[in-house]
Design a protein around this motif. Structure first.
Motif, PDB file in Angstrom:
ATOM      1  N   GLU A 177       0.824  -1.208   0.000  1.00  0.00           N
ATOM      2  CA  GLU A 177       0.000   0.000   0.000  1.00  0.00           C
ATOM      3  C   GLU A 177       0.859   1.260   0.000  1.00  0.00           C
ATOM      4  O   GLU A 177       0.506   2.260  -0.650  1.00  0.00           O
ATOM      5  CB  GLU A 177      -0.925  -0.022   1.228  1.00  0.00           C
ATOM      6  N   PHE A 178       1.989   1.182   0.690  1.00  0.00           N
ATOM      7  CA  PHE A 178       2.887   2.336   0.768  1.00  0.00           C
ATOM      8  C   PHE A 178       3.480   2.669  -0.590  1.00  0.00           C
ATOM      9  O   PHE A 178       3.578   3.845  -0.970  1.00  0.00           O
ATOM     10  CB  PHE A 178       4.002   2.027   1.780  1.00  0.00           C
ATOM     11  N   PHE A 179       3.889   1.634  -1.375  1.00  0.00           N
ATOM     12  CA  PHE A 179       4.547   1.885  -2.656  1.00  0.00           C
ATOM     13  C   PHE A 179       3.571   2.319  -3.731  1.00  0.00           C
ATOM     14  O   PHE A 179       3.986   2.659  -4.849  1.00  0.00           O
ATOM     15  CB  PHE A 179       5.309   0.633  -3.107  1.00  0.00           C
ATOM     16  N   LYS A 180       2.272   2.332  -3.428  1.00  0.00           N
ATOM     17  CA  LYS A 180       1.309   2.898  -4.377  1.00  0.00           C
ATOM     18  C   LYS A 180       1.400   4.415  -4.408  1.00  0.00           C
ATOM     19  O   LYS A 180       0.989   5.045  -5.406  1.00  0.00           O
ATOM     20  CB  LYS A 180      -0.117   2.476  -3.998  1.00  0.00           C
ATOM     21  N   ARG A 181       1.939   5.011  -3.336  1.00  0.00           N
ATOM     22  CA  ARG A 181       2.031   6.479  -3.249  1.00  0.00           C
ATOM     23  C   ARG A 181       3.465   6.987  -3.168  1.00  0.00           C
ATOM     24  O   ARG A 181       3.690   8.191  -3.305  1.00  0.00           O
ATOM     25  CB  ARG A 181       1.264   6.978  -2.009  1.00  0.00           C
ATOM     26  N   ASN A 182       4.427   6.095  -2.916  1.00  0.00           N
ATOM     27  CA  ASN A 182       5.813   6.508  -2.730  1.00  0.00           C
ATOM     28  C   ASN A 182       6.736   5.560  -3.505  1.00  0.00           C
ATOM     29  O   ASN A 182       6.340   4.441  -3.889  1.00  0.00           O
ATOM     30  CB  ASN A 182       6.189   6.467  -1.248  1.00  0.00           C
ATOM     31  N   ALA A 183       7.966   6.009  -3.722  1.00  0.00           N
ATOM     32  CA  ALA A 183       8.944   5.216  -4.472  1.00  0.00           C
ATOM     33  C   ALA A 183      10.291   5.287  -3.762  1.00  0.00           C
ATOM     34  O   ALA A 183      10.478   6.051  -2.790  1.00  0.00           O
ATOM     35  CB  ALA A 183       9.050   5.715  -5.907  1.00  0.00           C
ATOM     36  N   LEU A 184      11.268   4.503  -4.258  1.00  0.00           N
ATOM     37  CA  LEU A 184      12.632   4.513  -3.737  1.00  0.00           C
ATOM     38  C   LEU A 184      13.591   4.981  -4.822  1.00  0.00           C
ATOM     39  O   LEU A 184      13.384   4.712  -6.013  1.00  0.00           O
ATOM     40  CB  LEU A 184      13.056   3.119  -3.256  1.00  0.00           C
ATOM     41  N   ILE A 185      14.646   5.678  -4.381  1.00  0.00           N
ATOM     42  CA  ILE A 185      15.723   6.093  -5.276  1.00  0.00           C
ATOM     43  C   ILE A 185      17.023   5.517  -4.724  1.00  0.00           C
ATOM     44  O   ILE A 185      17.330   5.688  -3.541  1.00  0.00           O
ATOM     45  CB  ILE A 185      15.825   7.625  -5.374  1.00  0.00           C
ATOM     46  N   MET A 186      17.775   4.822  -5.579  1.00  0.00           N
ATOM     47  CA  MET A 186      19.055   4.267  -5.178  1.00  0.00           C
ATOM     48  C   MET A 186      20.162   4.907  -6.012  1.00  0.00           C
ATOM     49  O   MET A 186      20.064   4.971  -7.250  1.00  0.00           O
ATOM     50  CB  MET A 186      19.081   2.750  -5.390  1.00  0.00           C
ATOM     51  N   PHE A 187      21.202   5.386  -5.315  1.00  0.00           N
ATOM     52  CA  PHE A 187      22.356   5.975  -5.987  1.00  0.00           C
ATOM     53  C   PHE A 187      23.447   4.908  -6.101  1.00  0.00           C
ATOM     54  O   PHE A 187      23.675   4.127  -5.163  1.00  0.00           O
ATOM     55  CB  PHE A 187      22.882   7.179  -5.206  1.00  0.00           C
ATOM     56  N   LEU A 188      24.140   4.886  -7.239  1.00  0.00           N
ATOM     57  CA  LEU A 188      25.216   3.910  -7.428  1.00  0.00           C
ATOM     58  C   LEU A 188      26.373   4.548  -8.167  1.00  0.00           C
ATOM     59  O   LEU A 188      26.203   5.556  -8.875  1.00  0.00           O
ATOM     60  CB  LEU A 188      24.713   2.681  -8.183  1.00  0.00           C
ATOM     61  N   ASP A 189      27.554   3.963  -7.992  1.00  0.00           N
ATOM     62  CA  ASP A 189      28.749   4.336  -8.736  1.00  0.00           C
ATOM     63  C   ASP A 189      29.638   3.100  -8.839  1.00  0.00           C
ATOM     64  O   ASP A 189      29.322   2.032  -8.307  1.00  0.00           O
ATOM     65  CB  ASP A 189      29.483   5.523  -8.087  1.00  0.00           C
ATOM     66  N   ASN A 190      30.769   3.238  -9.512  1.00  0.00           N
ATOM     67  CA  ASN A 190      31.622   2.080  -9.748  1.00  0.00           C
ATOM     68  C   ASN A 190      32.372   1.627  -8.498  1.00  0.00           C
ATOM     69  O   ASN A 190      32.974   0.555  -8.489  1.00  0.00           O
ATOM     70  CB  ASN A 190      32.624   2.372 -10.879  1.00  0.00           C
ATOM     71  N   ARG A 191      32.358   2.414  -7.419  1.00  0.00           N
ATOM     72  CA  ARG A 191      33.008   2.002  -6.173  1.00  0.00           C
ATOM     73  C   ARG A 191      32.082   1.208  -5.277  1.00  0.00           C
ATOM     74  O   ARG A 191      32.524   0.641  -4.276  1.00  0.00           O
ATOM     75  CB  ARG A 191      33.495   3.243  -5.405  1.00  0.00           C
ATOM     76  N   CYS A 192      30.805   1.174  -5.589  1.00  0.00           N
ATOM     77  CA  CYS A 192      29.813   0.485  -4.749  1.00  0.00           C
ATOM     78  C   CYS A 192      29.728  -0.977  -5.183  1.00  0.00           C
ATOM     79  O   CYS A 192      29.008  -1.318  -6.141  1.00  0.00           O
ATOM     80  CB  CYS A 192      28.462   1.174  -4.871  1.00  0.00           C
ATOM     81  N   SER A 193      30.449  -1.838  -4.464  1.00  0.00           N
ATOM     82  CA  SER A 193      30.455  -3.254  -4.825  1.00  0.00           C
ATOM     83  C   SER A 193      29.163  -3.950  -4.430  1.00  0.00           C
ATOM     84  O   SER A 193      28.848  -5.024  -4.968  1.00  0.00           O
ATOM     85  CB  SER A 193      31.641  -3.963  -4.158  1.00  0.00           C
ATOM     86  N   GLY A 194      28.397  -3.398  -3.499  1.00  0.00           N
ATOM     87  CA  GLY A 194      27.164  -4.032  -3.058  1.00  0.00           C
ATOM     88  C   GLY A 194      25.925  -3.504  -3.739  1.00  0.00           C
ATOM     89  O   GLY A 194      24.796  -3.967  -3.433  1.00  0.00           O
ATOM     90  N   CYS A 195      26.079  -2.543  -4.622  1.00  0.00           N
ATOM     91  CA  CYS A 195      24.895  -1.947  -5.257  1.00  0.00           C
ATOM     92  C   CYS A 195      24.165  -2.964  -6.135  1.00  0.00           C
ATOM     93  O   CYS A 195      22.931  -2.957  -6.214  1.00  0.00           O
ATOM     94  CB  CYS A 195      25.307  -0.743  -6.096  1.00  0.00           C
ATOM     95  N   ALA A 196      24.892  -3.857  -6.813  1.00  0.00           N
ATOM     96  CA  ALA A 196      24.239  -4.854  -7.656  1.00  0.00           C
ATOM     97  C   ALA A 196      23.406  -5.815  -6.818  1.00  0.00           C
ATOM     98  O   ALA A 196      22.276  -6.173  -7.205  1.00  0.00           O
ATOM     99  CB  ALA A 196      25.286  -5.617  -8.464  1.00  0.00           C
TER     100      ALA A 196
END
Length: 336
Positions: A177-196
């Protein structure tokens, strides 16, 4: 010649003596009537003797006596009598709190049998007291309407797991129900080994919870197309939100509010709990809804609250110092 001068001197001296004697005899022969000019008084006052005038000296003017200073209270404070601090009762907690560190120091510096034995016995006394307190605590709290924590979460694993399963079902419902009104933003770069890996978790939440999310690349790094089809490059939003490395996740709530959830790569179960916590703190979900997602029953009773007092000056100064640098965690408006 000398004999003549001596004879003449003797003669003059004899003549003077004879003349004085004749004068005295004539004065004695004068009778009463010959003295009539002196009056008929029986007694003639002798001439008054003038007393010598006293030397009257005027004393110098007296100087005023100096004023004596007012007597000040010079009472000495009562002397403090040095008293020997009273030793706590032997065997009490206060006694053990003072004796054990000293016994340990002595036993460590000089580990003789007596010193080590002394410390171990004191330590055992403390452990025994703690165990007795623990047993009495269980006896008092078991079945107590306020103290029995079994009312909030069962102690047996079978029933506790059942409560966790019910909470997971409720989390899925609330997040969907929450994601019907809100979203997530994820920032990534080449140093972030855990982003994938974090993107893989978001992809699964997209399938199970209806998550809507977008990845923003700080340096041109992109995720595989099968994980995210909604990717973009940084256009200044990272600088406005204070993001300088990959792994940061924000809630994007319309129209333009961004709330930080984490600043580093986080696992799927933890990221779901963080989203619920931040949403409840920011008022995006109610407290009652949030409690339904927790594997524990509501608190029994209520803790007393104390009226907030005025901050001391040092904390007021601290607020003035840190507020310009503080980040408002409840929401960050995007001026874009």
């Amino acid at each position: 010649m000398r004999s003549r001068l001596f004879s003449a001197t003797v003669a003059c001296t004899a003549l003077a003596t004879m003349t004085s004697a004749v004068t005295a005899q004539q004065a004695d022969r004068l009778g009463y009537y010959d003295k009539s000019r002196e009056g008929w008084f029986w007694y003639q006052d002798p001439p008054e003797k003038k007393e010598p005038e006293e030397d009257i000296t005027v004393p110098p003017p007296l100087m005023p006596a100096p004023e004596e200073p007012e007597a000040q209270d010079t009472e000495m404070p009562p002397a403090t009598v040095a008293t020997t601090p009273q030793m706590p009762a032997v065997g009490s907690v206060e006694f053990l709190r003072e004796a054990m560190p000293k016994a340990l120091d002595i036993a460590t510096d000089n580990p003789t049998r007596e010193n080590v034995e002394r410390y171990l016995i004191l330590q055992k006394m403390a452990i025994d007291k703690s165990e007795m307190f623990s047993e009495m605590s269980k006896m008092v709290s078991t079945g107590h309407p306020l103290l029995d924590e079994g009312r909030r979460r069962p102690k047996q694993d079978t029933f506790a797991k059942k409560l966790e399963e019910e909470a997971e079902v409720k989390k899925r419902e609330v997040l969907s129900e929450f994601f019907k009104r809100n979203a997530l933003i994820m920032f990534l770069d080449n140093r972030c080994s855990g982003c994938a890996m974090m993107a893989e978790n978001f992809y699964r939440m997209q399938q199970t919870h209806g998550l809507v999310w977008q990845s923003i690349s700080l340096d041109g790094t992109l995720l595989p197309d099968n994980l995210s089809s909604n990717q973009s490059f940084n256009a200044g939003i990272a600088e406005r939100l204070g993001v300088d490395a990959g792994g940061a996740v924000f809630i994007a709530s319309p129209p333009s509010t961004y709330i930080p959830v984490t600043w580093n790569p986080t696992g799927g179960a933890e990221i779901a709990d963080r989203i619920l916590l931040v949403a409840a703190r920011s008022g995006l979900i109610t407290d009652e809804v949030f409690r339904q997602t927790q594997a524990i029953n509501p608190m029994i009773g209520s803790a007393p609250t104390v009226k907030e007092q005025e901050l001391p000056p040092i904390l007021q100064a601290a607020d003035q110092f840190i507020k310009p640098e503080a980040i408002t965690i409840n929401g960050m408006e995007n001026n874009q």
